[in-house]
Design a protein around this motif. Sequence first.
Motif, PDB file in Angstrom:
ATOM      1  N   THR A  91       0.836  -1.194   0.000  1.00 18.59           N
ATOM      2  CA  THR A  91       0.000   0.000   0.000  1.00 18.59           C
ATOM      3  C   THR A  91       0.877   1.252   0.000  1.00 18.59           C
ATOM      4  O   THR A  91       2.098   1.190   0.111  1.00 18.59           O
ATOM      5  CB  THR A  91      -0.882   0.051   1.257  1.00 18.59           C
ATOM      6  OG1 THR A  91      -0.023   0.167   2.422  1.00 18.59           O
ATOM      7  CG2 THR A  91      -1.760  -1.177   1.373  1.00 18.59           C
ATOM      8  N   GLU A  92       0.212   2.387  -0.070  1.00 17.77           N
ATOM      9  CA  GLU A  92       0.877   3.642   0.204  1.00 17.77           C
ATOM     10  C   GLU A  92       1.387   3.605   1.656  1.00 17.77           C
ATOM     11  O   GLU A  92       0.875   2.840   2.474  1.00 17.77           O
ATOM     12  CB  GLU A  92      -0.102   4.803   0.022  1.00 17.77           C
ATOM     13  CG  GLU A  92      -0.532   5.020  -1.419  1.00 17.77           C
ATOM     14  CD  GLU A  92       0.633   5.382  -2.311  1.00 17.77           C
ATOM     15  OE1 GLU A  92       1.399   6.303  -1.943  1.00 17.77           O
ATOM     16  OE2 GLU A  92       0.795   4.732  -3.366  1.00 17.77           O
ATOM     17  N   GLY A 195       4.893   0.127   4.650  1.00 18.22           N
ATOM     18  CA  GLY A 195       3.612  -0.133   4.006  1.00 18.22           C
ATOM     19  C   GLY A 195       2.988  -1.423   4.488  1.00 18.22           C
ATOM     20  O   GLY A 195       3.597  -2.217   5.218  1.00 18.22           O
ATOM     21  N   LEU A 206      -5.781  -4.752  -2.498  1.00 22.42           N
ATOM     22  CA  LEU A 206      -4.805  -3.673  -2.387  1.00 22.42           C
ATOM     23  C   LEU A 206      -5.483  -2.316  -2.545  1.00 22.42           C
ATOM     24  O   LEU A 206      -5.237  -1.391  -1.762  1.00 22.42           O
ATOM     25  CB  LEU A 206      -3.712  -3.851  -3.442  1.00 22.42           C
ATOM     26  CG  LEU A 206      -2.608  -2.790  -3.448  1.00 22.42           C
ATOM     27  CD1 LEU A 206      -1.788  -2.852  -2.165  1.00 22.42           C
ATOM     28  CD2 LEU A 206      -1.705  -2.965  -4.669  1.00 22.42           C
ATOM     29  N   ASN A 210      -5.823   0.522   0.369  1.00 21.15           N
ATOM     30  CA  ASN A 210      -5.327   1.866   0.075  1.00 21.15           C
ATOM     31  C   ASN A 210      -6.422   2.918   0.264  1.00 21.15           C
ATOM     32  O   ASN A 210      -6.165   4.004   0.785  1.00 21.15           O
ATOM     33  CB  ASN A 210      -4.786   1.938  -1.360  1.00 21.15           C
ATOM     34  CG  ASN A 210      -3.281   1.785  -1.419  1.00 21.15           C
ATOM     35  OD1 ASN A 210      -2.560   2.220  -0.529  1.00 21.15           O
ATOM     36  ND2 ASN A 210      -2.799   1.169  -2.488  1.00 21.15           N
TER      37      ASN A 210
END
Length: 240
Positions: A91-92, A195, A206, A210
Amino acid sequence: MNLVNKDTLQEFRIICADLPAPPLFWKDDKGYRHGYESDLGRLLANTLGLPFSFAYHNWADFYPALQADQGEVILCGQGISEYRKTLADFTEPYAIFDEAVMVLRGSTVRSPADLAGKRVGAIANSLNMALAETFADCICVPFGGDSDDVLGDMVQALRDGTIDAFVDDDVALVPLAKEADLAIAFSVPTQNKWGIAVKKGNGQLLAQVNEALAAVKTNGQLEQIWRKWMPSLAYPFGDN
């Protein structure tokens, strides 16, 4: 706010380590898990509209457990490295940390140059090990993470004299430096991004995680738990 189809995903199982690593995670004497990452897991599950649980594994078993569908995500101190991106999608970032070098109090180590010829530990295949490998002429000692407490293993190796120093993210070492025999020799402003790992190929999950992470950044909940658990560290997402 429900971001997932409950017909396809019934629970948000978080793969993590069952060891004390404040202020990120630890259990009290009643078994309740506290800390920044613990609270983030609960926030994300609530935002996704799912029940959650912690799926405990040794550090070295995180990615095999993810591949075996023993949890939906890994949320446990995973700096986003090129190596780890071969194992999972990320992820971010939910955290950004610098790194530090821990020594025994009274050590003369004050800079990378002082580590020449010395044994420096770090978790194998981690961003911490990548930093240790940049210290000229030091002897890198990898810790495999296949025990119940890899951070505790490095601390014990330092106390036993098996290693002369070890590298970890500053968030983990600041609490340890309060112990009488341990000290932070120096820090390196690496700004490592952490992350949440999702099994490769699961683009839908995902995207959902996110989206949930973006939501808790925007509504201020992520900053709230950051300041609760890590008030001495600057919140890194001030522009979100």
